[in-house]
Design a protein around this motif. Structure first.
Motif, PDB file in Angstrom:
ATOM      1  N   ASN A   1      -9.772  -0.404   3.183  1.00  0.00           N
ATOM      2  CA  ASN A   1      -8.899   0.716   2.888  1.00  0.00           C
ATOM      3  C   ASN A   1      -9.562   1.742   1.982  1.00  0.00           C
ATOM      4  O   ASN A   1      -9.335   2.947   2.118  1.00  0.00           O
ATOM      5  CB  ASN A   1      -7.596   0.219   2.252  1.00  0.00           C
ATOM      6  N   ILE A   2     -10.418   1.264   1.047  1.00  0.00           N
ATOM      7  CA  ILE A   2     -11.164   2.184   0.176  1.00  0.00           C
ATOM      8  C   ILE A   2     -12.081   3.067   1.024  1.00  0.00           C
ATOM      9  O   ILE A   2     -12.153   4.289   0.837  1.00  0.00           O
ATOM     10  CB  ILE A   2     -11.988   1.397  -0.871  1.00  0.00           C
TER      11      ILE A   2
ATOM     12  N   ASP B   1      -9.883   5.508   3.034  1.00  0.00           N
ATOM     13  CA  ASP B   1      -9.374   6.593   2.196  1.00  0.00           C
ATOM     14  C   ASP B   1     -10.474   7.609   1.880  1.00  0.00           C
ATOM     15  O   ASP B   1     -10.244   8.821   1.854  1.00  0.00           O
ATOM     16  CB  ASP B   1      -8.804   6.028   0.885  1.00  0.00           C
TER      17      ASP B   1
ATOM     18  N   GLY C   1      -8.985  -4.529   0.833  1.00  0.00           N
ATOM     19  CA  GLY C   1      -9.199  -3.493  -0.178  1.00  0.00           C
ATOM     20  C   GLY C   1     -10.412  -2.643   0.144  1.00  0.00           C
ATOM     21  O   GLY C   1     -10.358  -1.409   0.086  1.00  0.00           O
TER      22      GLY C   1
ATOM     23  N   LYS D   1       0.833  -1.201   0.000  1.00  0.00           N
ATOM     24  CA  LYS D   1       0.000   0.000   0.000  1.00  0.00           C
ATOM     25  C   LYS D   1       0.873   1.258   0.000  1.00  0.00           C
ATOM     26  O   LYS D   1       0.629   2.208  -0.732  1.00  0.00           O
ATOM     27  CB  LYS D   1      -0.911  -0.036   1.225  1.00  0.00           C
TER      28      LYS D   1
ATOM     29  N   ASN E   1      -5.803  -0.966  -4.436  1.00  0.00           N
ATOM     30  CA  ASN E   1      -6.166  -1.506  -3.120  1.00  0.00           C
ATOM     31  C   ASN E   1      -6.443  -2.998  -3.222  1.00  0.00           C
ATOM     32  O   ASN E   1      -5.982  -3.803  -2.414  1.00  0.00           O
ATOM     33  CB  ASN E   1      -7.411  -0.793  -2.584  1.00  0.00           C
TER      34      ASN E   1
ATOM     35  N   THR F   1      -3.172   7.945  -0.503  1.00  0.00           N
ATOM     36  CA  THR F   1      -4.260   7.001  -0.769  1.00  0.00           C
ATOM     37  C   THR F   1      -3.966   6.166  -2.010  1.00  0.00           C
ATOM     38  O   THR F   1      -3.073   6.489  -2.799  1.00  0.00           O
ATOM     39  CB  THR F   1      -5.603   7.739  -0.978  1.00  0.00           C
TER      40      THR F   1
END
Length: 301
Positions: free
Chosen positions: A190-191, A194, A187, A96, A112, A106
């Motif tokens: 984290n999306i 962000d 993923g 990442k 991601n 980001t």
């Protein structure tokens, strides 16, 4: 994974340790639901249909076999989860950071998912497949032959009968599951994180838990077929991936690949929240300790 310190990169050892702690906590607290899901995905005993309601499965096993039965194979899963999630968070954090936008910190949704997929493959090879094999074999054996006395004993027997390949039975299905599950779970998390970062939404325990739960739902619905195939491959007797696919189709048809979805959702919604909340909390505790030790070492040198 955006670290607890947001824009700074989480040190590798901190990612590894915090991921291991989070994995162990998540595996132990949610294990009864994992047990119920695995029982449903294994072939039914003649004349004894398995209920679909996870709470009925858990209640029935508790009443007929006791509390210890609900944690059959738990030690193998906890050990595997400590290693698996330590490796997954370690690789995901490093990938990442390497792929992140230098200004915003980001990742694009595609990157991601790619970072999560890579971390999942590594975790499957290093930890997940053998521990999942032992866990599943123990659960299956407990309802039939009852020849495995413990996770260690099961490992010895499988190794003696089939060699190291026996411990990697179901490797293809497990790796497909881990690659896709880690891609979607980490993923998605984290999306969401962000996105919240760009909207200045405070990252607290409640938000972390909610993000983890949403990631769990997405992961379950998209990867359930791989989980079913993995479970069939890793039963007490074992089966190849092709044999596992064929047996599911014969037993239940296409719908069989989503067998245990309700039970897995019950676990992943809960466990997803626990995993990421535990990780963020562990980072906040471990990172200052790591920085302090590192600073002292530098002073001595």
């Amino acid at each position: 994974m955006v670290s607890a310190s947001n824009d700074s990169q989480t040190p590798p050892l901190v990612s590894l340790a915090a991921g291991g702690v989070a994995g162990g906590v998540e595996a132990f607290t949610s294990y009864p639901m994992e047990f119920a899901k695995t029982r449903v995905q294994l072939r039914q005993q003649k004349g004894i249909p398995t209920p679909r309601n996870p709470f009925r499965v858990v209640t029935h096993v508790y009443q007929t076999e006791g509390l210890r039965a609900l944690y059959k194979g738990c030690a193998a899963l906890v050990v595997g989860s400590i290693a698996k999630d330590g490796v997954r968070f370690l690789f995901f954090d490093q990938i990442k950071h390497a792929f992140a936008d230098k200004e915003t910190g980001t990742l694009s949704p595609g990157r991601n998912l790619l970072a999560g997929m890579t971390a999942g493959v590594v975790a499957s090879i290093t930890a997940v497949t053998p521990t999942e094999r032992i866990k599943t074999a123990l659960i299956d054996d407990a309802r039939n032959e009852k020849r495995f006395r413990s996770g260690f004993h099961a490992t010895r027997v499988i190794w003696h009968e089939h060699g190291i390949l026996g411990l990697y039975r179901g490797f293809a299905g497990t790796t497909l599951k881990q690659a896709s599950a880690t891609a979607f779970r980490m993923g998605t998390y984290n999306i969401l994180k962000d996105y919240e970062k760009t909207r200045n939404i405070e990252q607290n325990t409640l938000v972390n838990f909610a993000n983890g739960s949403v990631a769990g739902i997405v992961t379950t619905l998209t990867t359930q077929p791989f989980d079913v195939i993995k479970t069939r491959s890793q039963s007490a007797q074992g089966a190849s991936t092709a044999e596992a696919v064929k047996s599911v189709l014969i037993d239940y048809g296409i719908r069989g690949f989503w067998k245990g979805t309700t039970m897995r959702l019950g676990r992943t919604v809960f466990s997803g929240g626990i995993l990421f909340t535990s990780y963020e909390a562990a980072v906040k505790i471990i990172e200052p300790l790591y920085s302090g030790v590192k600073h002292k070492v530098v002073e001595v040198v």
